[in-house]
Structure formats: structure tokens, C-alpha cells
Design a protein around this motif. Structure first.
Motif, PDB file in Angstrom:
ATOM      1  N   TYR A 223       0.980  -1.166   0.024  1.00  0.00           N
ATOM      2  CA  TYR A 223      -0.194  -0.014  -0.048  1.00  0.00           C
ATOM      3  C   TYR A 223       0.798   1.180  -0.085  1.00  0.00           C
ATOM      4  CZ  TYR A 223      -3.563  -3.385   1.449  1.00  0.00           C
ATOM      5  OH  TYR A 223      -4.189  -4.476   1.545  1.00  0.00           O
ATOM      6  N   ALA A 224       2.084   1.100   0.959  1.00  0.00           N
ATOM      7  CA  ALA A 224       2.805   2.562   0.744  1.00  0.00           C
ATOM      8  C   ALA A 224       3.619   2.649  -0.318  1.00  0.00           C
ATOM      9  CB  ALA A 224       3.788   2.346   2.089  1.00  0.00           C
ATOM     10  N   ILE A 225       4.086   1.441  -0.916  1.00  0.00           N
ATOM     11  CA  ILE A 225       4.861   1.434  -2.025  1.00  0.00           C
ATOM     12  C   ILE A 225       3.861   1.801  -3.380  1.00  0.00           C
ATOM     13  CG2 ILE A 225       5.618  -0.226  -3.762  1.00  0.00           C
ATOM     14  CD1 ILE A 225       6.691  -1.899  -1.493  1.00  0.00           C
ATOM     15  N   LYS A 226       2.878   1.744  -3.370  1.00  0.00           N
ATOM     16  CA  LYS A 226       1.763   2.044  -4.507  1.00  0.00           C
ATOM     17  C   LYS A 226       1.541   3.609  -4.336  1.00  0.00           C
ATOM     18  CE  LYS A 226      -2.719   1.395  -6.456  1.00  0.00           C
ATOM     19  NZ  LYS A 226      -4.094   0.551  -6.451  1.00  0.00           N
ATOM     20  N   ASP A 227       1.343   4.030  -3.178  1.00  0.00           N
ATOM     21  CA  ASP A 227       0.965   5.315  -3.014  1.00  0.00           C
ATOM     22  C   ASP A 227       2.176   6.083  -3.193  1.00  0.00           C
ATOM     23  OD1 ASP A 227      -1.453   4.441  -2.027  1.00  0.00           O
ATOM     24  OD2 ASP A 227      -1.457   5.037   0.005  1.00  0.00           O
ATOM     25  N   LEU A 228       3.397   6.034  -2.559  1.00  0.00           N
ATOM     26  CA  LEU A 228       4.582   6.633  -2.732  1.00  0.00           C
ATOM     27  C   LEU A 228       4.995   6.793  -4.236  1.00  0.00           C
ATOM     28  CD1 LEU A 228       7.018   7.995  -1.690  1.00  0.00           C
ATOM     29  CD2 LEU A 228       8.278   5.940  -1.339  1.00  0.00           C
ATOM     30  N   ALA A 229       4.688   5.608  -5.076  1.00  0.00           N
ATOM     31  CA  ALA A 229       5.052   5.801  -6.701  1.00  0.00           C
ATOM     32  C   ALA A 229       3.993   6.877  -7.263  1.00  0.00           C
ATOM     33  CB  ALA A 229       4.740   4.597  -7.202  1.00  0.00           C
ATOM     34  N   GLY A 230       2.927   6.910  -6.892  1.00  0.00           N
ATOM     35  CA  GLY A 230       1.658   7.699  -7.443  1.00  0.00           C
ATOM     36  C   GLY A 230       1.938   9.174  -6.883  1.00  0.00           C
ATOM     37  N   LEU A 231       2.404   9.331  -5.729  1.00  0.00           N
ATOM     38  CA  LEU A 231       2.878  10.870  -5.269  1.00  0.00           C
ATOM     39  C   LEU A 231       3.818  11.210  -5.805  1.00  0.00           C
ATOM     40  CD1 LEU A 231       2.415  12.927  -3.215  1.00  0.00           C
ATOM     41  CD2 LEU A 231       3.607  11.751  -1.398  1.00  0.00           C
ATOM     42  N   GLU A 232       4.846  10.351  -6.228  1.00  0.00           N
ATOM     43  CA  GLU A 232       6.126  10.996  -6.822  1.00  0.00           C
ATOM     44  C   GLU A 232       5.934  11.280  -8.251  1.00  0.00           C
ATOM     45  OE1 GLU A 232       9.052  11.654  -5.639  1.00  0.00           O
ATOM     46  OE2 GLU A 232       9.398   9.843  -4.053  1.00  0.00           O
ATOM     47  N   SER A 233       5.143  10.383  -8.893  1.00  0.00           N
ATOM     48  CA  SER A 233       4.591  10.889 -10.074  1.00  0.00           C
ATOM     49  C   SER A 233       3.885  12.192 -10.356  1.00  0.00           C
ATOM     50  CB  SER A 233       3.758   9.889 -10.742  1.00  0.00           C
ATOM     51  OG  SER A 233       3.348  10.153 -11.977  1.00  0.00           O
ATOM     52  N   ARG A 234       3.015  12.348  -9.237  1.00  0.00           N
ATOM     53  CA  ARG A 234       2.150  13.793  -9.315  1.00  0.00           C
ATOM     54  C   ARG A 234       3.063  14.864  -9.086  1.00  0.00           C
ATOM     55  NH1 ARG A 234      -1.258  10.887  -6.191  1.00  0.00           N
ATOM     56  NH2 ARG A 234      -0.648  11.833  -4.051  1.00  0.00           N
ATOM     57  N   LEU A 235       4.165  14.651  -7.987  1.00  0.00           N
ATOM     58  CA  LEU A 235       4.784  15.809  -7.702  1.00  0.00           C
ATOM     59  C   LEU A 235       5.971  16.020  -8.915  1.00  0.00           C
ATOM     60  CD1 LEU A 235       5.821  15.021  -3.986  1.00  0.00           C
ATOM     61  CD2 LEU A 235       4.228  16.608  -4.749  1.00  0.00           C
ATOM     62  N   ALA A 236       6.376  15.222  -9.549  1.00  0.00           N
ATOM     63  CA  ALA A 236       7.047  15.363 -10.671  1.00  0.00           C
ATOM     64  C   ALA A 236       6.303  16.133 -11.689  1.00  0.00           C
ATOM     65  CB  ALA A 236       7.574  14.224 -11.397  1.00  0.00           C
ATOM     66  N   LYS A 237       5.090  15.720 -11.778  1.00  0.00           N
ATOM     67  CA  LYS A 237       4.301  16.488 -12.940  1.00  0.00           C
ATOM     68  C   LYS A 237       4.217  17.840 -12.429  1.00  0.00           C
ATOM     69  CE  LYS A 237      -0.339  16.454 -15.135  1.00  0.00           C
ATOM     70  NZ  LYS A 237      -1.692  15.650 -15.158  1.00  0.00           N
ATOM     71  N   TYR A 238       3.806  18.257 -10.955  1.00  0.00           N
ATOM     72  CA  TYR A 238       3.534  19.718 -10.570  1.00  0.00           C
ATOM     73  C   TYR A 238       4.842  20.406 -10.832  1.00  0.00           C
ATOM     74  CZ  TYR A 238      -0.441  17.623  -8.286  1.00  0.00           C
ATOM     75  OH  TYR A 238      -1.495  16.933  -7.825  1.00  0.00           O
ATOM     76  N   GLN A 239       6.018  19.484 -10.509  1.00  0.00           N
ATOM     77  CA  GLN A 239       7.314  20.455 -10.832  1.00  0.00           C
ATOM     78  C   GLN A 239       7.665  20.741 -12.360  1.00  0.00           C
ATOM     79  OE1 GLN A 239       9.419  21.319  -8.017  1.00  0.00           O
ATOM     80  NE2 GLN A 239      10.134  22.481  -9.704  1.00  0.00           N
ATOM     81  N   VAL A 240       7.347  19.911 -13.093  1.00  0.00           N
ATOM     82  CA  VAL A 240       7.378  20.562 -14.588  1.00  0.00           C
ATOM     83  C   VAL A 240       6.255  21.535 -14.832  1.00  0.00           C
ATOM     84  CG1 VAL A 240       6.898  19.619 -16.863  1.00  0.00           C
ATOM     85  CG2 VAL A 240       8.033  18.067 -15.322  1.00  0.00           C
ATOM     86  N   GLU A 241       5.163  21.639 -14.304  1.00  0.00           N
ATOM     87  CA  GLU A 241       4.362  22.629 -14.418  1.00  0.00           C
ATOM     88  C   GLU A 241       4.681  24.102 -14.019  1.00  0.00           C
ATOM     89  OE1 GLU A 241       0.706  21.098 -13.170  1.00  0.00           O
ATOM     90  OE2 GLU A 241       0.340  19.783 -14.873  1.00  0.00           O
ATOM     91  N   GLN A 242       5.211  23.854 -12.681  1.00  0.00           N
ATOM     92  CA  GLN A 242       5.845  24.955 -11.944  1.00  0.00           C
ATOM     93  C   GLN A 242       7.130  25.592 -12.680  1.00  0.00           C
ATOM     94  OE1 GLN A 242       6.604  23.680  -7.805  1.00  0.00           O
ATOM     95  NE2 GLN A 242       4.420  23.458  -7.496  1.00  0.00           N
ATOM     96  N   ASP A 243       8.028  24.893 -13.158  1.00  0.00           N
ATOM     97  CA  ASP A 243       8.964  25.193 -13.781  1.00  0.00           C
ATOM     98  C   ASP A 243       8.768  26.137 -15.227  1.00  0.00           C
ATOM     99  OD1 ASP A 243      10.664  24.416 -11.916  1.00  0.00           O
ATOM    100  OD2 ASP A 243      11.210  22.291 -13.246  1.00  0.00           O
ATOM    101  N   ALA A 244       7.640  25.446 -15.840  1.00  0.00           N
ATOM    102  CA  ALA A 244       7.243  25.954 -17.090  1.00  0.00           C
ATOM    103  C   ALA A 244       6.719  27.642 -16.755  1.00  0.00           C
ATOM    104  CB  ALA A 244       5.965  25.144 -17.865  1.00  0.00           C
TER     105      ALA A 244
END
Length: 340
Positions: A223-244
């Protein structure tokens, strides 16, 4: 039956007209859709009977909800929706009685409410749950399982299976028990506590840290492994949007600087540019822009408060870059401009 009555209404032996055919098809499809519509279930946090940690009850709720979503057959009320209703009803700290659960279920549009509890008496643990049918206020099923803490996930599967049987889903209930034998042991009770804290955390960086700790505590806690992977993916997407977005803002400020002719305006825009570079952690670009501005002032230029601020931002960038030589050089120039 509805389709049969519709056909009878046309008269025995009569041929079906086009309107009647449409009516029969609509009745059949409507009946199939109604039959296929899944029930909605709301899962309460599992109450800690030993008052040990409220976070473990949150972890149990989240893992049960996760399993139900994966199995299908039931629609699961989202945590935020349930917690909002509990807060409105002032029931968040209360052990729900059947009447309370029914009231909450009606507000949520749920057909089934799950109210559970757990008790840890190391090294044993007990899980209990009641399944309440909202429409009739009837307890349609219960579960009580005991076992060691290490087999906690398998104990939870037995509760989930009982819930599915109560909801009229025997196939999914059997699937849960069949798959349960493959469940790994829970390596640490602390894993559940960390995961529960992550579940209720409102700051995503805090949630990431807690999930990382949970995974470090138990590398098999899926459960933690799956949630962490999903969160990392979302944060990476947010970072790309913020950088742009930051890049667009920087481009706009540079365009304004390129056409500015009045000294106060140039100084103001330069501070804005340096601030945005600092916020984006672009310290090297910050130092370059500040140095270019200061070197372009020429001898005898007036030292305004804004110029002083730009000089300080240059020295700050040198410090953050750990550029010792640049720090000495820019610091000496700063003191030379403003010896007082």
C-alpha cells in the motif's frame, strides 16, 4: 417481467410494431443497467479500543478501501467526502452507533456503512467490524478475527471477505480469501502507524517523507509502495508545470527589462528578476544577472536602496553556491561602493 407485460399489452399474437420494439429494448436495457449498478460503501476509520494510536485505525480504513477499489463490484466513498460529513455532524471523535452511521450514510448516498475497531495486545491483534445497511438500519453482517500482528494483512482480508459476502458479492469474497495466502507478513506494527500518518497528512512533502519511512520499515508493504509511486509521479508533474510557469514569468520580466529606459524602472525590474531566480533556486543565474547589473553602473553611480539590495542578493547567491572566490570579490566591490 416488465418486457413480458409490455408485449402482452400489444395483444396476443399481434406483430410487434416499431414503437413497441423500442419500448421492449429500453425496458430490457434499463433493467440490466439497474442490476449492474454497484452499491456504494463508506468505510469508517477503525477505532482503537486500547487508545494506542489513531493513525493505525486510519491505515486500516485506507487499506480496506484500497482492496475494495481493486476488486470492483462496490463503489467506495472517498475519504475526503466521508470526513467532511463526519465533521459537519460532529462525529469525528465518536464511536458511531447504528443510528449515527445510517444518518451519515444517507447524507453520502451510501447503501452500506462499515464500522470497525481493532485492539492490539502484543503480539496478538483483534479486528472487528459491523456492516450496516443504510436503507433499513439493519446490521447485515459482522466480523471478528484474532491473530498475530505479523499476519495482520491476512486478518484484514477475512474482514474484507465478510464485508463482500454481506454486500452480496460471494465471488469477490472468495477471491480475497484465495489470494490471502500469498500475503507477506507485516514486518512492523510501526509500518501501519507511519502509513496512517501519511494518509491523513495534508502536506504532500510530509506525506512523501512518511511513506518513505513506511517503506523503509517494511519493504513488502504494498500500500505504501503504491501510494509513494503515485505521489512521486504527481509531484514530478507539478514540478514540470511550476518550472514552465516560472520560465514564462522570467521571460516576461526580461522582455520588460529589454525595453526599459528609466533607471528606477530598470532597478525595480532587476530586483523582480533576481527574486524569481532565487525562488526557482537558480542561484548561478541570479549571481550572473546581479553582477551584470552592478558592473554596468559605472563609476560614481548613485547607490540607491535598490542597488544596495541587488548587491546583497549577489553576495547571497555566492554564499548559496559556495563560490568562495566570487564571494570575496563581490564582497570587496560591495564594500568599495558603500564604505559606510
Amino acid at each position: 417481467m416488465a418486457a413480458y407485460l409490455a408485449m402482452r399489452s400489444a395483444g396476443r399474437g399481434a406483430a410487434f410494431g416499431p414503437h413497441l420494439v423500442v419500448l421492449v429494448v429500453w425496458v430490457l436495457l434499463s433493467g440490466a443497467a439497474a442490476a449492474a449498478k454497484p452499491s456504494t460503501v463508506a468505510v469508517m476509520p477503525f477505532r482503537d479500543l486500547a487508545a494506542d494510536s489513531k493513525f493505525i485505525g486510519e491505515a486500516i480504513r485506507e487499506t480496506v478501501m484500497s482492496d475494495l477499489r481493486q476488486l470492483g463490484g462496490l463503489r467506495v466513498v472517498e475519504r475526503a467526502s466521508l470526513d467532511r460529513v463526519l465533521a459537519e455532524q460532529k462525529l469525528q471523535q465518536k464511536d458511531l452507533e447504528v443510528g449515527d452511521a445510517v444518518r451519515v450514510g444517507k447524507v453520502l448516498g451510501a447503501q452500506l456503512m462499515v464500522v470497525g475497531a481493532y485492539q492490539k495486545l502484543a503480539p496478538q491483534v483483534r479486528l472487528t467490524a459491523r456492516f450496516i445497511k443504510v436503507e433499513t438500519s439493519e446490521v447485515i453482517g459482522t466480523a471478528k478475527v484474532d491473530g498475530s500482528q505479523r499476519e495482520f494483512l491476512r486478518l484484514q482480508d477475512r474482514v474484507t471477505s465478510a464485508l463482500l459476502r454481506s454486500a452480496g458479492l460471494p465471488v469477490q469474497a472468495k477471491q480475497v480469501l484465495d489470494d490471502s495466502a500469498q500475503r507477506p507478513d507485516l514486518q512492523s506494527w510501526k509500518t501501519l502507524d507511519l502509513y496512517g500518518q501519511a494518509v491523513v497528512a495534508t502536506d504532500e512533502n510530509e506525506r512523501r517523507s512518511l511513506l518513505q519511512l513506511a517503506v523503509a520499515e517494511d519493504k513488502n508493504f504494498s500500500y505504501a509502495i503504491k501510494d509513494l509511486a503515485g505521489l512521486e509521479s504527481r509531484l514530478a508533474k507539478y514540478q514540470v508545470e511550476q518550472d514552465a510557469a516560472a520560465e514564462r514569468e522570467l521571460k516576461e520580466v526580461r522582455q520588460q527589462l529589454a525595453v526599459a529606459t528609466e533607471r528606477p524602472k530598470i532597478e525595480q525590474l532587476t530586483v523582480v528578476l533576481l527574486t524569481k531566480l532565487f525562488q526557482s533556486h537558480r542561484y548561478r543565474a541570479q549571481a550572473k544577472e546581479a553582477r551584470t547589473f552592478l558592473e554596468g553602473l559605472g563609476p560614481g553611480a548613485a547607490l540607491t536602496p535598490t542597488v544596495d539590495q541587488i548587491a546583497v542578493m549577489l553576495v547571497t547567491a555566492d554564499q548559496l553556491l559556495r563560490a568562495d572566490q566570487g564571494l570575496l570579490r563581490d564582497g570587496e566591490l560591495y564594500l568599495r561602493r558603500a564604505p559606510g
